[in-house]
Structure formats: C-alpha cells, structure tokens
Design a protein around this motif. Structure first.
Motif, PDB file in Angstrom:
ATOM      1  N   HIS A  39       2.018  -7.743 -11.626  1.00 42.40           N
ATOM      2  CA  HIS A  39       0.636  -7.511 -11.214  1.00 42.40           C
ATOM      3  C   HIS A  39       0.307  -8.326  -9.959  1.00 42.40           C
ATOM      4  CE1 HIS A  39      -3.733  -6.796 -12.776  1.00 42.40           C
ATOM      5  NE2 HIS A  39      -3.550  -6.356 -11.549  1.00 42.40           N
ATOM      6  N   ARG A  43      -0.606  -6.819  -6.276  1.00 50.13           N
ATOM      7  CA  ARG A  43      -1.794  -7.181  -5.494  1.00 50.13           C
ATOM      8  C   ARG A  43      -1.433  -7.504  -4.052  1.00 50.13           C
ATOM      9  NH1 ARG A  43      -4.734 -10.635 -10.251  1.00 50.13           N
ATOM     10  NH2 ARG A  43      -5.739  -8.849 -11.243  1.00 50.13           N
ATOM     11  N   TYR A  46      -1.095  -4.221  -2.463  1.00 55.37           N
ATOM     12  CA  TYR A  46      -2.417  -3.648  -2.171  1.00 55.37           C
ATOM     13  C   TYR A  46      -2.868  -4.104  -0.787  1.00 55.37           C
ATOM     14  CZ  TYR A  46      -3.307  -2.820  -7.249  1.00 55.37           C
ATOM     15  OH  TYR A  46      -3.271  -2.425  -8.551  1.00 55.37           O
ATOM     16  N   GLU A  83      -5.988  -0.936 -10.168  1.00 58.10           N
ATOM     17  CA  GLU A  83      -6.360  -2.256 -10.659  1.00 58.10           C
ATOM     18  C   GLU A  83      -7.152  -2.163 -11.966  1.00 58.10           C
ATOM     19  OE1 GLU A  83      -6.437  -6.470 -10.452  1.00 58.10           O
ATOM     20  OE2 GLU A  83      -5.174  -4.965  -9.506  1.00 58.10           O
TER      21      GLU A  83
END
Length: 126
Positions: A39, A43, A46, A83
């Motif tokens: 995760h 990110r 992202y 998310e």
C-alpha cells in the motif's frame, strides 16, 4: 523534463505498475505486513502517475483542453477509488460500491486517454 512529455511511455508504465500493485494489495490478506508495504509503494506510484499525468496535461492540453481536463479528473477519481477500496477493506467495511466506481472510472479514463491526440490511435473510429 522532455522525457515526461514527448511520449506517454513513462505515464503508461507508472499506471500499469500502479494497477498491478493495487490488485495484488486488494486480494492480499488485509492484516498482513506485506499488504501494508504494498500500500505504501502504491501510494508512491499514485504520486508518480499524477506527476507524469500533470506533465502531459500541461504540455498537450492546449490542443483540446476539455478532453485532457476530463481525462485528468477521471484519472484522479480512479486513484481515489483505488485508495478507498484498500482503506475500507482494511477496516472491514463494504467495498462493492467503490469497486464498481473504480471499474467505471478506469474504463472512462482509459477510453479518454486512448482517444486523445497523444494517445494510441486504435479507437480512432469511435
């Protein structure tokens, strides 16, 4: 910074990696340490997707600002749904709506991206 805006290769690579990481993280055990690490890496991707997308938007949006703006908006919404799926599944809350919105936003984002002048031209007849 021409490497960000001459072609879409770097942008496509970042969002493909982000999608793969998202799917792996989404189907991994929700309380595992590996999912937490995935995760965090996701990110980072992202941010890379947004930076490369923003660079392309700034460089190419003068040709068709509305289409590029909509593609950018739907890209942000896609990332938001990714998310939301991960965070809500971690908290053991329902994610069905967010999976559906993710699929719709991803489809719209990709459709718009392929239709844009700098995109891949296999949807030229649509």
């Amino acid at each position: 910074m021409d490497f960000l805006t001459q072609t879409t290769h770097f942008h496509i690579t970042t969002w493909v990696v982000a999608l793969v990481l998202f799917l792996v993280a989404a189907f991994k055990d929700r309380n595992s340490k590996g999912r937490k690490i995935l995760h965090m890496v996701l990110r980072l991707f992202y941010v890379l997707v947004i930076i490369t997308g923003l660079a392309l938007f700034i460089e190419w949006s003068s040709s068709d600002a509305m289409q590029y703006g909509l593609k950018f908006l739907f890209g942000l919404l896609t990332i938001g749904m990714m998310e939301m799926v991960l965070v809500r599944s971690k908290k053991q809350k329902p994610t069905t709506l967010f999976w559906a919105l993710f699929a719709v936003f991803l489809f719209v984002t990709m459709f718009l991206g392929f239709r844009l002048p700098i995109g891949i031209n296999f949807l030229a007849n649509l």
